[in-house]
Scaffold this motif. Structure first.
Motif, PDB file in Angstrom:
ATOM      1  N   MET A  23       0.828  -1.205   0.000  1.00  0.00           N
ATOM      2  CA  MET A  23       0.000   0.000   0.000  1.00  0.00           C
ATOM      3  C   MET A  23       0.861   1.253   0.000  1.00  0.00           C
ATOM      4  SD  MET A  23      -2.731   1.291   2.899  1.00  0.00           S
ATOM      5  CE  MET A  23      -1.395   1.519   4.082  1.00  0.00           C
ATOM      6  N   PHE A  24       1.916   1.244   0.788  1.00  0.00           N
ATOM      7  CA  PHE A  24       2.839   2.380   0.846  1.00  0.00           C
ATOM      8  C   PHE A  24       3.436   2.670  -0.525  1.00  0.00           C
ATOM      9  CE2 PHE A  24       7.128   4.083   1.435  1.00  0.00           C
ATOM     10  CZ  PHE A  24       6.876   5.190   2.252  1.00  0.00           C
ATOM     11  N   MET A  25       3.827   1.627  -1.238  1.00  0.00           N
ATOM     12  CA  MET A  25       4.391   1.801  -2.583  1.00  0.00           C
ATOM     13  C   MET A  25       3.377   2.414  -3.531  1.00  0.00           C
ATOM     14  SD  MET A  25       6.186  -1.932  -2.696  1.00  0.00           S
ATOM     15  CE  MET A  25       5.907  -2.061  -4.457  1.00  0.00           C
ATOM     16  N   ALA A  26       2.117   1.969  -3.438  1.00  0.00           N
ATOM     17  CA  ALA A  26       1.083   2.474  -4.338  1.00  0.00           C
ATOM     18  C   ALA A  26       0.819   3.954  -4.108  1.00  0.00           C
ATOM     19  CB  ALA A  26      -0.201   1.672  -4.152  1.00  0.00           C
ATOM     20  N   ILE A  27       0.764   4.383  -2.840  1.00  0.00           N
ATOM     21  CA  ILE A  27       0.523   5.791  -2.527  1.00  0.00           C
ATOM     22  C   ILE A  27       1.754   6.627  -2.848  1.00  0.00           C
ATOM     23  CG2 ILE A  27      -0.110   7.413  -0.713  1.00  0.00           C
ATOM     24  CD1 ILE A  27      -1.563   5.136   0.692  1.00  0.00           C
ATOM     25  N   LEU A  28       2.928   6.082  -2.517  1.00  0.00           N
ATOM     26  CA  LEU A  28       4.183   6.809  -2.771  1.00  0.00           C
ATOM     27  C   LEU A  28       4.381   7.052  -4.256  1.00  0.00           C
ATOM     28  CD1 LEU A  28       6.857   7.837  -1.363  1.00  0.00           C
ATOM     29  CD2 LEU A  28       7.842   5.622  -2.007  1.00  0.00           C
ATOM     30  N   ASP A  29       3.943   6.107  -5.076  1.00  0.00           N
ATOM     31  CA  ASP A  29       4.168   6.206  -6.519  1.00  0.00           C
ATOM     32  C   ASP A  29       3.564   7.481  -7.097  1.00  0.00           C
ATOM     33  OD1 ASP A  29       5.054   4.347  -8.938  1.00  0.00           O
ATOM     34  OD2 ASP A  29       3.201   5.343  -9.518  1.00  0.00           O
ATOM     35  N   ILE A  30       2.398   7.891  -6.576  1.00  0.00           N
ATOM     36  CA  ILE A  30       1.755   9.107  -7.066  1.00  0.00           C
ATOM     37  C   ILE A  30       2.619  10.321  -6.770  1.00  0.00           C
ATOM     38  CG2 ILE A  30      -0.325  10.531  -6.922  1.00  0.00           C
ATOM     39  CD1 ILE A  30      -1.814   8.054  -5.934  1.00  0.00           C
ATOM     40  N   GLN A  31       3.183  10.377  -5.557  1.00  0.00           N
ATOM     41  CA  GLN A  31       3.931  11.557  -5.132  1.00  0.00           C
ATOM     42  C   GLN A  31       5.286  11.666  -5.812  1.00  0.00           C
ATOM     43  OE1 GLN A  31       2.377  13.748  -3.292  1.00  0.00           O
ATOM     44  NE2 GLN A  31       0.614  12.390  -3.183  1.00  0.00           N
ATOM     45  N   VAL A  32       6.022  10.546  -5.929  1.00  0.00           N
ATOM     46  CA  VAL A  32       7.360  10.622  -6.511  1.00  0.00           C
ATOM     47  C   VAL A  32       7.294  10.981  -7.993  1.00  0.00           C
ATOM     48  CG1 VAL A  32       8.337   9.010  -4.839  1.00  0.00           C
ATOM     49  CG2 VAL A  32       7.446   8.128  -7.000  1.00  0.00           C
ATOM     50  N   VAL A  33       6.241  10.535  -8.669  1.00  0.00           N
ATOM     51  CA  VAL A  33       6.091  10.871 -10.082  1.00  0.00           C
ATOM     52  C   VAL A  33       5.696  12.334 -10.251  1.00  0.00           C
ATOM     53  CG1 VAL A  33       4.762  10.390 -12.175  1.00  0.00           C
ATOM     54  CG2 VAL A  33       5.553   8.503 -10.753  1.00  0.00           C
ATOM     55  N   ALA A  34       4.872  12.846  -9.324  1.00  0.00           N
ATOM     56  CA  ALA A  34       4.409  14.235  -9.423  1.00  0.00           C
ATOM     57  C   ALA A  34       5.575  15.216  -9.390  1.00  0.00           C
ATOM     58  CB  ALA A  34       3.426  14.538  -8.291  1.00  0.00           C
ATOM     59  N   THR A  35       6.585  14.942  -8.572  1.00  0.00           N
ATOM     60  CA  THR A  35       7.710  15.864  -8.457  1.00  0.00           C
ATOM     61  C   THR A  35       8.608  15.851  -9.685  1.00  0.00           C
ATOM     62  OG1 THR A  35       9.072  14.172  -7.365  1.00  0.00           O
ATOM     63  CG2 THR A  35       7.766  15.614  -5.951  1.00  0.00           C
ATOM     64  N   SER A  36       8.495  14.824 -10.510  1.00  0.00           N
ATOM     65  CA  SER A  36       9.413  14.672 -11.633  1.00  0.00           C
ATOM     66  C   SER A  36       8.718  14.704 -12.986  1.00  0.00           C
ATOM     67  CB  SER A  36      10.187  13.343 -11.489  1.00  0.00           C
ATOM     68  OG  SER A  36      10.847  13.281 -10.247  1.00  0.00           O
ATOM     69  N   LEU A  37       7.490  15.213 -13.041  1.00  0.00           N
ATOM     70  CA  LEU A  37       6.765  15.286 -14.309  1.00  0.00           C
ATOM     71  C   LEU A  37       7.512  16.098 -15.375  1.00  0.00           C
ATOM     72  CD1 LEU A  37       3.010  15.675 -13.252  1.00  0.00           C
ATOM     73  CD2 LEU A  37       4.096  13.723 -14.373  1.00  0.00           C
ATOM     74  N   PRO A  38       8.136  17.246 -15.038  1.00  0.00           N
ATOM     75  CA  PRO A  38       8.880  17.972 -16.072  1.00  0.00           C
ATOM     76  C   PRO A  38      10.021  17.156 -16.678  1.00  0.00           C
ATOM     77  CG  PRO A  38       8.456  19.395 -14.202  1.00  0.00           C
ATOM     78  CD  PRO A  38       8.076  18.012 -13.785  1.00  0.00           C
ATOM     79  N   THR A  39      10.698  16.363 -15.843  1.00  0.00           N
ATOM     80  CA  THR A  39      11.795  15.527 -16.346  1.00  0.00           C
ATOM     81  C   THR A  39      11.271  14.468 -17.304  1.00  0.00           C
ATOM     82  OG1 THR A  39      12.987  15.848 -14.252  1.00  0.00           O
ATOM     83  CG2 THR A  39      13.703  14.027 -15.666  1.00  0.00           C
ATOM     84  N   ILE A  40      10.167  13.817 -16.943  1.00  0.00           N
ATOM     85  CA  ILE A  40       9.568  12.804 -17.807  1.00  0.00           C
ATOM     86  C   ILE A  40       9.065  13.448 -19.100  1.00  0.00           C
ATOM     87  CG2 ILE A  40       7.734  11.086 -17.989  1.00  0.00           C
ATOM     88  CD1 ILE A  40       7.873  10.746 -14.964  1.00  0.00           C
ATOM     89  N   GLN A  41       8.489  14.641 -18.977  1.00  0.00           N
ATOM     90  CA  GLN A  41       7.983  15.345 -20.159  1.00  0.00           C
ATOM     91  C   GLN A  41       9.097  15.602 -21.171  1.00  0.00           C
ATOM     92  OE1 GLN A  41       6.658  19.292 -19.325  1.00  0.00           O
ATOM     93  NE2 GLN A  41       6.026  19.718 -21.427  1.00  0.00           N
ATOM     94  N   ASN A  42      10.238  16.075 -20.688  1.00  0.00           N
ATOM     95  CA  ASN A  42      11.360  16.346 -21.588  1.00  0.00           C
ATOM     96  C   ASN A  42      11.935  15.065 -22.182  1.00  0.00           C
ATOM     97  OD1 ASN A  42      11.172  19.102 -21.095  1.00  0.00           O
ATOM     98  ND2 ASN A  42      12.547  19.005 -19.330  1.00  0.00           N
TER      99      ASN A  42
END
Length: 516
Positions: A23-42
């Motif tokens: 459960m921790f991994m599932a919730i954490l996944d949303i937050q860690v991706v949110a902080t790095s959206l610009p990097t993924i976008q580029n």
């Protein structure tokens, strides 16, 4: 016999610990991706308009899966549902890391979101299925800490991974713990045969529920930018209401519904769901608002933002043992009232932020909120689920957690509405005060009193406008952020007002007596 029972208990606790890790991994996944959206976008050359779908696709799939958890538990059993969910979540994480296009990434995010959505209510249902009343408080605390700690540490974890390695590791960190949980939990959790009787899938009801929740999520996402009364948002909300109403009508008449909506007839459960909604607004709203303020006002990077937000997580961990002890000895309604009142106070303290507010000024409001969250989660969970039968708990847990997620989605949409709508109003008010020669306003926007001493009169020159505009806009944004904090505090106070409507049934009272 005593040794065998002790070993069984140890295996159950280890299995439950692995469930909490999933459960921790599932919730954490949303937050860690949110902080790095610009990097993924580029990296994948994603357009700015499409970038938000990396998160939205996950959230829509998650919110559809959460209420289905009860039906899936009845069909597969809790042991095999968790095993299947963590396996699909791990495989989807590998797929996300290997994605080389926007379509591929979003496709795997949908699988990730659906699998992750079943993990959350399964864990909270396990508390009341695997453990006796005397140990349910400890199990609820472990699950609660994992649930609220993940959004807090997510920004710092995501920022550190992106800066140190690459965006692929945002997903690859799920693989190793996912494999361990997938392999071990079938041997650790109690065995229970799947029950296929009455597990026939009502395809139309599933479609109606998915359409209602998806339209609601997309409408909430678009409302701050397009306007709540824009044609597209009105259409989405109308379609959500229409399909949702038809789903409720069909489900209440079904012999074997995919979601047991009849559980809402239990007053304690219904009040617990309202409290879960209020907590979701404040919890997810504050986790969203702090990074927005620190990024746009203070100019901090993801790693600095995450370090600031760790204060809330540390406070949660420090108060957890106290919360467990009190939760077993004090009436749930009293603890809930104190928790939401304290939560509202912590949110209210943040309504006085300025353009210079940083870690030291944010410290005590975060400590108060972190301490309060445990009392806003543990007693309402027992209030909502503690008096239900074992067969009711899986469905009820899904609905209980769905309300918290919907509260978070609505809270974030309202925050964006406040930020978009109020900033311009505050900017105009600041400009008028500056033209009137208000020295307090000049200090508030960071203008040098020496430059302001001569006063301003008449329309601003182009040079003066260019010089003052960034200061005015930043100060106006800070005022809008404070308005958003006040709104979150109001929802927490609503939780305090709701508690008196809760009363304990005879069964709930018996559970509490046995726990004591």
């Amino acid at each position: 016999m005593r040794t065998e029972l002790a070993l069984t208990a140890i295996r159950t606790w280890i299995g439950f610990g692995l469930m909490c890790l999933g459960m921790f991994m599932a919730i954490l996944d949303i937050q860690v991706v949110a902080t790095s959206l610009p990097t993924i976008q580029n990296a994948l050359a994603i357009s700015p308009e499409a970038m938000s779908w990396i998160q939205t696709s996950y959230l829509i799939a998650e919110v559809i899966a959460i209420p289905l958890t009860g039906w899936l538990t009845r069909m597969l059993s809790m042991r095999w549902l968790f095993t299947a969910a963590i396996a699909f979540f791990t495989l989807a994480s590998i797929g996300c890391a290997a994605s080389d296009s926007f379509v591929m990434l979003v496709s795997f995010r949908v699988v990730q979101g659906f699998a992750g959505g079943t993990l959350i209510p399964t864990v909270f249902a396990a508390v009341f299925i695997l453990f006796r009343p005397g140990t349910q408080g400890i199990a609820t605390t472990i699950a609660g800490i994992m649930a609220v700690l993940a959004p807090t540490v997510g920004p710092v974890v995501g920022g550190w991974i992106t800066q140190t390695y690459s965006w692929h590791w945002l997903f690859l960190i799920n693989v190793f713990p996912g494999l361990i949980a997938c392999v071990l939990t079938p041997y650790l959790l109690p065995r229970k045969n799947p029950n296929f009787e009455g597990a026939k899938l009502d395809g139309l009801s599933l479609f109606l529920m998915a359409a209602a929740l998806a339209c609601l999520e997309i409408g909430l996402k678009q409302s701050p930018q397009d306007g709540w009364f824009s044609s597209i948002c009105i259409g989405l909300f109308s379609l959500s209401a229409l399909t949702g109403g038809f789903f409720v009508w069909r489900t209440l008449r079904a012999t074997h519904p995919i979601v047991q909506l009849s559980t809402f007839r239990d007053h304690s459960f219904a009040i617990g769901c309202v409290l879960s909604f209020c907590l979701g607004v404040g919890l997810f709203g504050s986790v969203y608002l702090i990074p927005v303020f620190l990024a746009f006002v203070r100019g901090h990077a993801a790693l600095e933002i995450g370090s600031t937000m760790l204060v809330t997580g540390v406070a949660q961990l420090a108060v957890a043992p106290i919360a467990v002890a009190l939760e077993r000895r004090v009436d749930a309604r009293l603890l809930t009232s104190v928790g939401f009142a304290l939560f509202a106070f912590g949110l209210g303290l943040s309504t006085f932020e300025t353009r210079d507010t940083d870690f030291s000024e944010m410290f005590w409001p975060q400590v108060i909120r972190g301490a309060a969250i445990m009392f806003c989660l543990l007693p309402p969970t027992r209030l909502a689920l503690g008096a239900l039968s074992e067969t009711q708990v899986p469905d009820a847990s899904g609905l209980f957690n769905l309300m918290r997620n919907l509260g978070g989605a609505i809270g974030i949409a309202l925050i964006d509405t406040v930020l978009y709508g109020r900033t311009g109003i505050h900017a105009d008010a600041l400009r008028v005060r500056l033209l009137a020669g208000d020295m307090t306003t000049a200090r508030a926007i960071g203008l040098d009193p020496g430059l302001f001493a001569s006063g301003l009169s008449g329309p601003l020159t182009p040079n003066a406008e260019a010089y003052l505009r960034p200061m005015i806009e930043k100060a106006a944004f800070v005022w809008s952020v404070n308005d958003a904090w006040a709104m979150l505090a109001a929802f927490a106070l609503l939780g305090v007002l709701v508690v008196p409507f809760a009363w304990r049934t005879k069964q709930a009272s018996a559970v509490a007596i046995e726990a004591n």
